[in-house]
Write a protein that holds these residues in place. Structure first.
Motif, PDB file in Angstrom:
ATOM      1  N   GLU A 270       0.824  -1.204   0.000  1.00 40.32           N
ATOM      2  CA  GLU A 270       0.000   0.000   0.000  1.00 40.32           C
ATOM      3  C   GLU A 270       0.859   1.255   0.000  1.00 40.32           C
ATOM      4  O   GLU A 270       0.515   2.262  -0.635  1.00 40.32           O
ATOM      5  CB  GLU A 270      -0.921  -0.017   1.226  1.00 40.32           C
ATOM      6  CG  GLU A 270      -1.972  -1.117   1.183  1.00 40.32           C
ATOM      7  CD  GLU A 270      -2.767  -1.197   2.469  1.00 40.32           C
ATOM      8  OE1 GLU A 270      -2.505  -0.368   3.372  1.00 40.32           O
ATOM      9  OE2 GLU A 270      -3.641  -2.080   2.571  1.00 40.32           O
ATOM     10  N   THR A 271       1.975   1.212   0.713  1.00 42.10           N
ATOM     11  CA  THR A 271       2.885   2.363   0.745  1.00 42.10           C
ATOM     12  C   THR A 271       3.494   2.623  -0.627  1.00 42.10           C
ATOM     13  O   THR A 271       3.591   3.765  -1.078  1.00 42.10           O
ATOM     14  CB  THR A 271       4.003   2.134   1.774  1.00 42.10           C
ATOM     15  OG1 THR A 271       3.423   1.904   3.062  1.00 42.10           O
ATOM     16  CG2 THR A 271       4.931   3.337   1.855  1.00 42.10           C
ATOM     17  N   LYS A 272       3.907   1.551  -1.310  1.00 37.77           N
ATOM     18  CA  LYS A 272       4.495   1.686  -2.652  1.00 37.77           C
ATOM     19  C   LYS A 272       3.469   2.200  -3.656  1.00 37.77           C
ATOM     20  O   LYS A 272       3.803   2.913  -4.602  1.00 37.77           O
ATOM     21  CB  LYS A 272       5.072   0.350  -3.112  1.00 37.77           C
ATOM     22  CG  LYS A 272       6.275  -0.122  -2.304  1.00 37.77           C
ATOM     23  CD  LYS A 272       7.493   0.756  -2.539  1.00 37.77           C
ATOM     24  CE  LYS A 272       8.096   0.521  -3.897  1.00 37.77           C
ATOM     25  NZ  LYS A 272       9.329   1.310  -4.112  1.00 37.77           N
ATOM     26  N   LYS A 273       2.193   1.840  -3.476  1.00 34.00           N
ATOM     27  CA  LYS A 273       1.155   2.350  -4.366  1.00 34.00           C
ATOM     28  C   LYS A 273       0.966   3.851  -4.171  1.00 34.00           C
ATOM     29  O   LYS A 273       0.734   4.600  -5.122  1.00 34.00           O
ATOM     30  CB  LYS A 273      -0.165   1.617  -4.108  1.00 34.00           C
ATOM     31  CG  LYS A 273      -0.211   0.198  -4.642  1.00 34.00           C
ATOM     32  CD  LYS A 273      -1.572  -0.442  -4.355  1.00 34.00           C
ATOM     33  CE  LYS A 273      -1.627  -1.866  -4.891  1.00 34.00           C
ATOM     34  NZ  LYS A 273      -2.950  -2.504  -4.581  1.00 34.00           N
ATOM     35  N   LYS A 274       1.068   4.283  -2.917  1.00 36.64           N
ATOM     36  CA  LYS A 274       0.855   5.693  -2.610  1.00 36.64           C
ATOM     37  C   LYS A 274       2.037   6.549  -3.040  1.00 36.64           C
ATOM     38  O   LYS A 274       1.867   7.662  -3.533  1.00 36.64           O
ATOM     39  CB  LYS A 274       0.614   5.851  -1.101  1.00 36.64           C
ATOM     40  CG  LYS A 274       0.123   7.227  -0.701  1.00 36.64           C
ATOM     41  CD  LYS A 274      -0.282   7.248   0.764  1.00 36.64           C
ATOM     42  CE  LYS A 274      -0.852   8.610   1.148  1.00 36.64           C
ATOM     43  NZ  LYS A 274      -1.279   8.649   2.572  1.00 36.64           N
ATOM     44  N   TRP A 275       3.252   6.014  -2.865  1.00 37.17           N
ATOM     45  CA  TRP A 275       4.469   6.728  -3.269  1.00 37.17           C
ATOM     46  C   TRP A 275       5.314   5.780  -4.129  1.00 37.17           C
ATOM     47  O   TRP A 275       6.229   5.123  -3.619  1.00 37.17           O
ATOM     48  CB  TRP A 275       5.266   7.173  -2.051  1.00 37.17           C
ATOM     49  CG  TRP A 275       4.550   8.178  -1.208  1.00 37.17           C
ATOM     50  CD1 TRP A 275       4.303   9.483  -1.495  1.00 37.17           C
ATOM     51  CD2 TRP A 275       4.004   7.962   0.108  1.00 37.17           C
ATOM     52  NE1 TRP A 275       3.635  10.090  -0.471  1.00 37.17           N
ATOM     53  CE2 TRP A 275       3.429   9.182   0.529  1.00 37.17           C
ATOM     54  CE3 TRP A 275       3.923   6.853   0.955  1.00 37.17           C
ATOM     55  CZ2 TRP A 275       2.794   9.332   1.759  1.00 37.17           C
ATOM     56  CZ3 TRP A 275       3.291   6.996   2.184  1.00 37.17           C
ATOM     57  CH2 TRP A 275       2.741   8.214   2.573  1.00 37.17           C
TER      58      TRP A 275
END
Length: 283
Positions: A270-275
């Motif tokens: 989820e973090t990689k999707k956001k940034w």
């Protein structure tokens, strides 16, 4: 400039250069090698270097594996990758559970292989690349507090002193002497010409190294204690929270089990999707 002042500058320039030359050579030599620290460690361990390896790790499986040897209930667990490769520093806080076993009531620190899940103490995970990196600022000499760091700082300070006095001594001859090179002269003449020419070419870089080395090491040791005393009343905890806030985040322990399974891998996705361009090296 009078002859007396010139002679003082000349001799202090010479003496300071002679005194620090060996230590300065070690600092420059190991500093150059330290640019290849990650590659040296990967070569020594026979492990490929992947700049994005941290975000590809199965942390759910890794934590389950660490749980087998370290009781993780009530602990803050941190993984930090400071070297490109498959090794991450692992920090376990002391358990916040008051009924924890006596032998587990302390914090712990070790290196973890993110591929094999093998854990090693710092001394066992020590590598040649780490040795050169730490020798760059004489960390191995920290027998009494920060004695090794201070030695590197004082070498940088006298290096700065030698640069300034050298510029003063050669000021009138800097430009003419830069274009003079007499390869057929005496050895003393050849060394003098090379000293002046190479010194002028490297002057901006040498000055930058000397100033930053002095400020980062001596400045840290001399300037921070008065700041801590004046602004924080010598409170180490309050001072360190401001200096390294990410290392002093407190999470309250409720002592209640979660009613669902938590996936740290999903957090990373989820973090990689956001940034998308974020490079993870800490969890």
């Amino acid at each position: 400039m009078t002859n007396r002042i010139y002679n003082i500058m000349f001799h202090t320039h010479t003496i300071s250069g002679i005194i620090i030359s060996a230590a300065l050579y070690v600092i420059f030599f190991t500093g150059s090698i330290s640019f290849l620290r990650d590659e040296i460690i990967a070569w020594e361990r026979n492990e490929p270097v992947d700049s994005n390896y941290f975000s590809q790790v199965d942390f759910d499986a890794l934590l389950n594996n660490i749980e087998k040897t370290h009781h993780l209930t009530g602990r803050d667990v941190s993984f930090y990758q400071r070297v490109e490769g498959q090794i991450a520093s692992t920090i376990l806080s002391a358990p916040k559970d008051t009924i924890a076993q006596k032998e587990t009531r302390r914090s712990d620190f070790f290196a973890t292989n993110l591929s094999t899940y093998k854990t090693e103490k710092y001394a066992d995970a020590y590598t040649l690349g780490e040795f050169f990196y730490r020798l760059h600022f004489f960390a191995q000499l920290n027998l009494y507090g920060r004695s090794g760091y201070l030695l590197a700082g004082f070498v940088a300070f006298f290096f700065l002193f030698a640069i300034i006095t050298g510029v003063i001594v050669h000021w009138k001859k800097i430009i003419p002497s830069f274009y003079v090179f007499r390869p057929n002269g005496k050895w003393k003449t050849i060394w003098t010409d090379a000293h002046v020419s190479l010194g002028i070419i490297g002057l901006p870089f040498q000055f930058m190294f000397a100033v930053t080395g002095t400020y980062l090491i001596i400045g840290y040791s001399i300037m921070l204690p008065p700041v801590k005393s004046l602004l924080f009343n010598d409170d180490d905890n309050a001072f360190n929270k401001v200096l390294n806030p990410e290392l002093h985040i407190e999470y309250s322990y409720k002592g209640e089990p979660l009613d669902k399974t938590t996936s740290f891998n999903q957090f990373i996705i989820e973090t990689k999707k956001k940034w998308p361009d974020l490079k993870l090296n800490r969890l």
